[in-house]
Design an enzyme around this catalytic site. Structure first.
Site, PDB file in Angstrom:
ATOM      1  N   CYS A 353       0.791  -1.233   0.000  1.00 34.31           N
ATOM      2  CA  CYS A 353       0.000   0.000   0.000  1.00 34.31           C
ATOM      3  C   CYS A 353       0.828   1.292   0.000  1.00 34.31           C
ATOM      4  CB  CYS A 353      -1.020   0.000   1.126  1.00 34.31           C
ATOM      5  SG  CYS A 353      -0.465  -0.666   2.692  1.00 34.31           S
ATOM      6  N   ARG A 382       7.247 -11.317   5.146  1.00 35.32           N
ATOM      7  CA  ARG A 382       6.929 -11.076   6.553  1.00 35.32           C
ATOM      8  C   ARG A 382       7.661 -12.107   7.403  1.00 35.32           C
ATOM      9  NH1 ARG A 382       0.424  -9.660   6.043  1.00 35.32           N
ATOM     10  NH2 ARG A 382       0.730  -7.944   4.548  1.00 35.32           N
ATOM     11  N   GLN A 400       0.547 -11.181  -2.845  1.00 34.21           N
ATOM     12  CA  GLN A 400      -0.822 -10.717  -2.620  1.00 34.21           C
ATOM     13  C   GLN A 400      -1.447 -10.253  -3.930  1.00 34.21           C
ATOM     14  OE1 GLN A 400      -0.111  -7.643   0.423  1.00 34.21           O
ATOM     15  NE2 GLN A 400      -1.291  -8.904   1.834  1.00 34.21           N
ATOM     16  N   ASP A 402      -3.229  -7.688  -4.629  1.00 34.92           N
ATOM     17  CA  ASP A 402      -3.452  -6.501  -3.816  1.00 34.92           C
ATOM     18  C   ASP A 402      -4.044  -5.372  -4.652  1.00 34.92           C
ATOM     19  OD1 ASP A 402      -3.378  -5.363  -1.355  1.00 34.92           O
ATOM     20  OD2 ASP A 402      -1.213  -5.067  -1.281  1.00 34.92           O
ATOM     21  N   HIS A 404      -5.760  -1.297  -4.343  1.00 35.05           N
ATOM     22  CA  HIS A 404      -6.069  -0.106  -3.548  1.00 35.05           C
ATOM     23  C   HIS A 404      -6.917   0.811  -4.405  1.00 35.05           C
ATOM     24  CE1 HIS A 404      -2.541  -1.758  -1.456  1.00 35.05           C
ATOM     25  NE2 HIS A 404      -3.224  -1.375  -0.389  1.00 35.05           N
ATOM     26  N   LYS A 485     -12.314  -3.196   8.896  1.00 31.34           N
ATOM     27  CA  LYS A 485     -12.282  -4.076   7.730  1.00 31.34           C
ATOM     28  C   LYS A 485     -13.420  -5.085   7.769  1.00 31.34           C
ATOM     29  CE  LYS A 485      -9.225  -7.680   9.590  1.00 31.34           C
ATOM     30  NZ  LYS A 485      -7.959  -8.410   9.443  1.00 31.34           N
ATOM     31  N   HIS A 531      -8.378  -0.618   0.977  1.00 32.35           N
ATOM     32  CA  HIS A 531      -7.426  -1.713   0.779  1.00 32.35           C
ATOM     33  C   HIS A 531      -8.226  -2.988   0.496  1.00 32.35           C
ATOM     34  CE1 HIS A 531      -4.088   0.447   3.068  1.00 32.35           C
ATOM     35  NE2 HIS A 531      -5.161   1.121   3.429  1.00 32.35           N
TER      36      HIS A 531
END
Length: 656
Positions: A353, A382, A400, A402, A404, A485, A531
């Site tokens: 992000c 991670r 991911q 991912d 946005h 979320k 997100h």
């Protein structure tokens, strides 16, 4: 003669008058087997606890969620008693109930062996048969220290009383108020058999435990901290009936067959080589096919939905994560920095992000561009603790899917509504269709931004969730530090729940990055940031689908979609021609021209879970046909080649 004092109580919603000294069990007329505890004014209590005037009492049945937790916690105490009777030198850690079972931690000189578990289980059965009473009593801190002077971990918990929230499971042992000890009392002699520091409540007696089994042992750090001593943990399960235990064990057996790590090796899909490191997977060619199909279909659907694809690097200067706040809130989950360029800290990115924010901010933005939907298959890293790394479902490096989305406040509600619909529809396309939604709200201790901003974001998410007509479960305090979320929870083929997509509303990162767009009136306005990770990670979603389908992927995802199996070598050219026609239609097909007998080739294809086996012998060749054999063992003989090709192509393209 004066009348006995009366208490006015409410039992299961009905007002009643009872004599002073009446226990919860007496008021509920509980036999101690079906109803094993009481909820008094919303608080769980033992059945023998006396009631007070005005109390509201509800029964807690052994098969309820609370009842199972009490059963499992009581069985954990029986486990600890059995261990200390067999291994007197064992020091006690903690023993809480957990999902589907319980565990207890022990400090012992040597790890427990399978033979030890059998002996412990036998001793537990003896304790259960005795019917020892669980008896609660209150103690002072000094009294508890005196009674438990030989138990160093219990002494530590006593010192944590009132501030034990950081201790793994400590709340099970120590409440915020006074201390309590539970004694196990022999039913005939009244002798004290064992005791433990515990908040309770418990079953009336050990004899109430209907069915249990010890499952396995593991090493566990005391209170979950790697700097603390390593203890030996024994896991077990307990259920309200023998049939329920049997059903659960059958479920575990099926889950073991579906374990993605086992299937990944058997089907030659992926591996996690020691030479690379824990939690870092490599995909083999067949696994690569499945992954590519998953990604390609997702790309196609995202393009149709108006997303724009971006790419970002794997590493960045630490200042970016200082700006985003991740170094303040997420540093423990990040790999240590690399010092480059004269001492500047660079980090492997744990999320995408912040970089997407830089793409938004690379030039001026107009309201006409919003909503702007940026999408990336972004690999992140991670540093998960070694004890929680688990195949592809809990990895240290993963990709991911991912996205946005940057939009105006006015667009936010509609965008969340369409986004959640998009997410659920796409998951259904992959074969998941049993969902519920979870709404995670602000943790006051771990969040940034005003309460007003959080309240607006949370309410907008709630309304979007309710429009889907699915069960909505609240998760108080479970949100990330920057916004609330919604999590899509999906149940697989054997009923397990997996967290899939997450959608988070964020008013805070746009503020920290000073993101702006030009509104219709010419003013500079702050966008809302949403997100969204749809799969969560490609690797984890791959594992979920692998277990959901038990390796038998639907035809469109299968690494090999069809295999030709000749009865004899002279039939190979016939199947080669069929394969050529299938490849022209984009079908992944092989012809097994090896020396194995036909039945062995069929077994090999079945083990590899190939959707379509195409058999050919003299009769098939003469008729210009093939014989189908399906994964379920059924057959369809003498199918003309045109029809066979059409059937396979339609199955693959229709994603059936």
């Amino acid at each position: 003669m004066s009348a006995q004092p009366e208490l006015h109580i409410t039992v299961a919603g009905t007002e009643r008058a009872v004599a002073a000294g009446t226990t919860a069990g007496q008021a509920l007329e509980a036999d101690g087997r079906k109803v094993v505890a009481a909820k008094v004014n919303g608080e769980l209590r033992d059945l023998y606890r006396e009631l007070a005037d005005g109390d509201a009492v509800e029964p807690v049945e052994i098969g309820s969620e609370d009842g199972r937790a009490i059963l499992r916690h009581s069985t954990a105490h029986i486990l600890a008693q059995a261990v200390q009777e067999l291994f007197p030198e064992a020091k006690l850690g903690i023993g809480p109930p957990v999902e589907n079972g319980f565990y207890y931690d022990f400090d012992v000189a040597e790890p427990f062996t399978p033979a030890d578990l059998k002996a412990i289980e036998k001793k537990m059965q003896e304790i259960i048969k005795q019917g020892q009473r669980f008896q609660r009593r209150e103690v002072s801190d000094d009294g508890a220290r005196a009674e438990l002077a030989t138990e160093p971990y219990k002494l530590e918990l006593i010192g944590l009383k009132g501030g034990a929230s950081d201790a793994e499971g400590a709340s099970v042992e120590v409440g915020a108020g006074g201390l309590t000890v539970y004694d196990n009392i022999h039913p005939r002699t009244g002798e004290l058999c064992w005791k433990d520091l515990c908040r309770g409540p418990h079953l009336p007696t050990t004899k109430v435990v209907p069915a249990f089994k010890l499952m396995r042992t593991a090493a566990a750090y005391w209170r979950g901290k790697e700097t603390n001593p390593q203890l030996q943990r024994i896991y077990g399960t307990a259920w309200e009936t023998k049939d329920a235990l049997k059903e659960y064990l059958a479920f575990l057996e099926e889950a073991e067959k579906r374990d993605h790590r086992k299937l990944g090796a058997e089907l030659d899909l992926f591996s996690i080589p020691d030479e690379i490191g824990s939690g870092l997977a490599v995909f083999h060619p067949k696994g690569g096919v499945v992954r590519r199909e998953m990604e390609d279909y997702s790309r196609k659907r995202h393009e149709e939905a108006g997303y724009e694809f971006v790419y970002t690097p794997h590493a960045t200067k630490g200042r970016l994560f200082e700006k985003s706040g991740h170094l303040d809130w997420y540093a423990d989950g990040m790999y240590p920095p690399m010092q480059l360029d004269g001492g500047i800290d660079y980090y492997l990115k744990p999320m995408n992000c912040p970089m997407h924010n830089l793409i938004f901010d690379a030039r001026g933005r107009s309201y006409r561009e919003l909503p702007l939907r940026l999408f990336e298959f972004g690999t992140v890293y991670r540093y998960e603790k070694s004890g929680v790394v688990h195949g592809l479902t809990r990895a240290r490096g993963f990709t991911q899917d991912d996205a946005h989305i940057y939009c105006t406040k006015e667009q936010m509600a509609d965008e969340l509504d369409s986004l959640l619909t998009f997410v659920l529809d796409l998951l259904r396309d992959y074969g998941l269709n049993d969902f519920y939604l979870e709404l995670s709200t602000k943790d006051p201790e771990k969040s940034i931004g005003s309460d007003e901003v959080w309240a607006e974001a949370t309410e907008t998410l709630r309304q979007a969730a309710e429009k889907q007509g699915l069960e909505l479960v609240m998760d108080p305090g479970g949100a990330a530090f920057y916004g609330p979320k919604i999590s899509v929870q999906a149940r697989d083929a054997i009923g397990r729940t997996w967290q899939m997509s997450t959608i988070q509303v964020d008013f805070n990162l746009p503020e920290r990055f000073d993101l702006e767009y030009t509104a219709a009136d010419g003013t500079r306005q702050r966008p809302v940031m949403i997100h969204r990770a749809l799969f969560g990670s490609i690797e984890r979603f791959f594992a979920v689908l692998l277990e959901h389908y038990a390796g038998a992927f639907p035809a469109w995802l299968a690494p090999v979609q069809a295999v030709g199996i000749p009865i004899a070598a002279e039939h190979v050219p016939h199947l080669d021609e069929v394969a050529r026609r299938l490849r022209a239609e984009g079908i992944r097909v092989e012809v097994d021209a090896g020396d194995d007998r036909m039945q062995k080739k069929i077994r090999n294809a079945q083990k590899q879970k190939v959707p379509f086996m195409l058999l050919a012998g003299d009769d098939d060749v003469s008729k210009g046909a093939v014989s189908f054999r399906y994964r379920d063992g059924s057959q369809n003989n003498g199918v003309p080649i045109d029809e066979a090709v059409r059937e396979i192509v339609e199955a693959v393209r229709d994603r059936k």
